[in-house]
Design a protein around this motif. Sequence first.
Motif, PDB file in Angstrom:
ATOM      1  N   UNK A  13      -0.896  41.009 -11.527  1.00 18.87           N
ATOM      2  CA  UNK A  13      -0.837  40.183 -10.326  1.00 18.87           C
ATOM      3  C   UNK A  13       0.587  39.814  -9.956  1.00 18.87           C
ATOM      4  N   UNK A  14       1.419  39.549 -10.938  1.00 18.83           N
ATOM      5  CA  UNK A  14       2.804  39.169 -10.654  1.00 18.83           C
ATOM      6  C   UNK A  14       3.531  40.277  -9.884  1.00 18.83           C
ATOM      7  N   UNK A  36       0.078  27.254 -11.070  1.00 17.15           N
ATOM      8  CA  UNK A  36      -0.163  28.057 -12.268  1.00 17.15           C
ATOM      9  C   UNK A  36      -1.666  28.247 -12.502  1.00 17.15           C
ATOM     10  N   UNK A  37      -2.445  27.205 -12.317  1.00 24.04           N
ATOM     11  CA  UNK A  37      -3.901  27.308 -12.508  1.00 24.04           C
ATOM     12  C   UNK A  37      -4.526  28.261 -11.494  1.00 24.04           C
ATOM     13  N   UNK A  38      -4.074  28.203 -10.267  1.00 22.51           N
ATOM     14  CA  UNK A  38      -4.605  29.108  -9.240  1.00 22.51           C
ATOM     15  C   UNK A  38      -4.178  30.543  -9.518  1.00 22.51           C
ATOM     16  N   UNK A  39      -2.945  30.728  -9.982  1.00 25.70           N
ATOM     17  CA  UNK A  39      -2.484  32.068 -10.362  1.00 25.70           C
ATOM     18  C   UNK A  39      -3.390  32.627 -11.463  1.00 25.70           C
ATOM     19  N   UNK A  40      -3.666  31.808 -12.485  1.00 28.68           N
ATOM     20  CA  UNK A  40      -4.532  32.245 -13.593  1.00 28.68           C
ATOM     21  C   UNK A  40      -5.922  32.597 -13.096  1.00 28.68           C
ATOM     22  N   UNK A  41      -6.436  31.799 -12.185  1.00 24.80           N
ATOM     23  CA  UNK A  41      -7.752  32.073 -11.613  1.00 24.80           C
ATOM     24  C   UNK A  41      -7.760  33.403 -10.874  1.00 24.80           C
ATOM     25  N   UNK A  42      -6.729  33.644 -10.070  1.00 23.70           N
ATOM     26  CA  UNK A  42      -6.651  34.921  -9.345  1.00 23.70           C
ATOM     27  C   UNK A  42      -6.501  36.084 -10.318  1.00 23.70           C
ATOM     28  N   UNK A  43      -5.677  35.906 -11.356  1.00 23.52           N
ATOM     29  CA  UNK A  43      -5.434  36.979 -12.325  1.00 23.52           C
ATOM     30  C   UNK A  43      -6.703  37.361 -13.080  1.00 23.52           C
ATOM     31  N   UNK A  44      -7.531  36.375 -13.376  1.00 27.13           N
ATOM     32  CA  UNK A  44      -8.750  36.640 -14.147  1.00 27.13           C
ATOM     33  C   UNK A  44      -9.932  37.054 -13.283  1.00 27.13           C
ATOM     34  N   UNK A  51     -10.142  37.398  -9.040  1.00 30.22           N
ATOM     35  CA  UNK A  51     -10.039  38.215  -7.834  1.00 30.22           C
ATOM     36  C   UNK A  51      -9.164  39.453  -7.991  1.00 30.22           C
ATOM     37  N   UNK A  52      -8.104  39.372  -8.801  1.00 23.78           N
ATOM     38  CA  UNK A  52      -7.235  40.545  -8.954  1.00 23.78           C
ATOM     39  C   UNK A  52      -7.961  41.733  -9.602  1.00 23.78           C
ATOM     40  N   UNK A  53      -8.751  41.536 -10.676  1.00 17.23           N
ATOM     41  CA  UNK A  53      -9.501  42.685 -11.217  1.00 17.23           C
ATOM     42  C   UNK A  53     -10.482  43.286 -10.203  1.00 17.23           C
ATOM     43  N   UNK A  54     -11.114  42.434  -9.386  1.00 15.33           N
ATOM     44  CA  UNK A  54     -12.012  42.960  -8.348  1.00 15.33           C
ATOM     45  C   UNK A  54     -11.224  43.741  -7.304  1.00 15.33           C
TER      46      UNK A  54
END
Length: 158
Positions: free
Chosen positions: A47-48, A137-145, A147-150
């Motif tokens: 994601x980064x 940071x929490x929202x980044x982690x949420x996206x990484x786990x 929406x990003x894989x989807x």
Amino acid sequence: MCKGLSAIPSSCLEKAKGMRVKLSHLAEKQEWVYKHRANEEKLPQDLESLLNSKLGVQAFRWFLRSEFSEENLEFWLACEQYKSSSGPKLAGKAQSIYNQFINPDAPREVNLDSETREGLTGLMQEPTADTFDEAQHRIFSLMAKDSFPRFQRSLRVP
């Protein structure tokens, strides 16, 4: 004889509008996928890296829009822009981000745990450049786990 749109139930018209929106997002996504492959770019692996790419952010935004979950990305981007702010406008920008994404009545409320939300509410009295760091940071982690894989799976065209 044709009676026009007035003869069609409003629920059908609403469904048709929704389908049109989804199809336009799908067309945008397909366009990006084909450009991506035509340019032989490497698919983003994390994601980064994606968020550091203008084209990557655009494609991720299109994907999230198609899932009606664009608010997390928009919050993350707003926080990035906020960090580069300074001076007397800082408090106004902080309040704008809070009203748009954090406040329980926010139009684009992000999914934060109550502890983070309450901590952030306390920081709004005297915001600093790092006021939103924990929430971002929490929202980044949420996206990484989530929406990003989807998003990555959606790019795989058979």
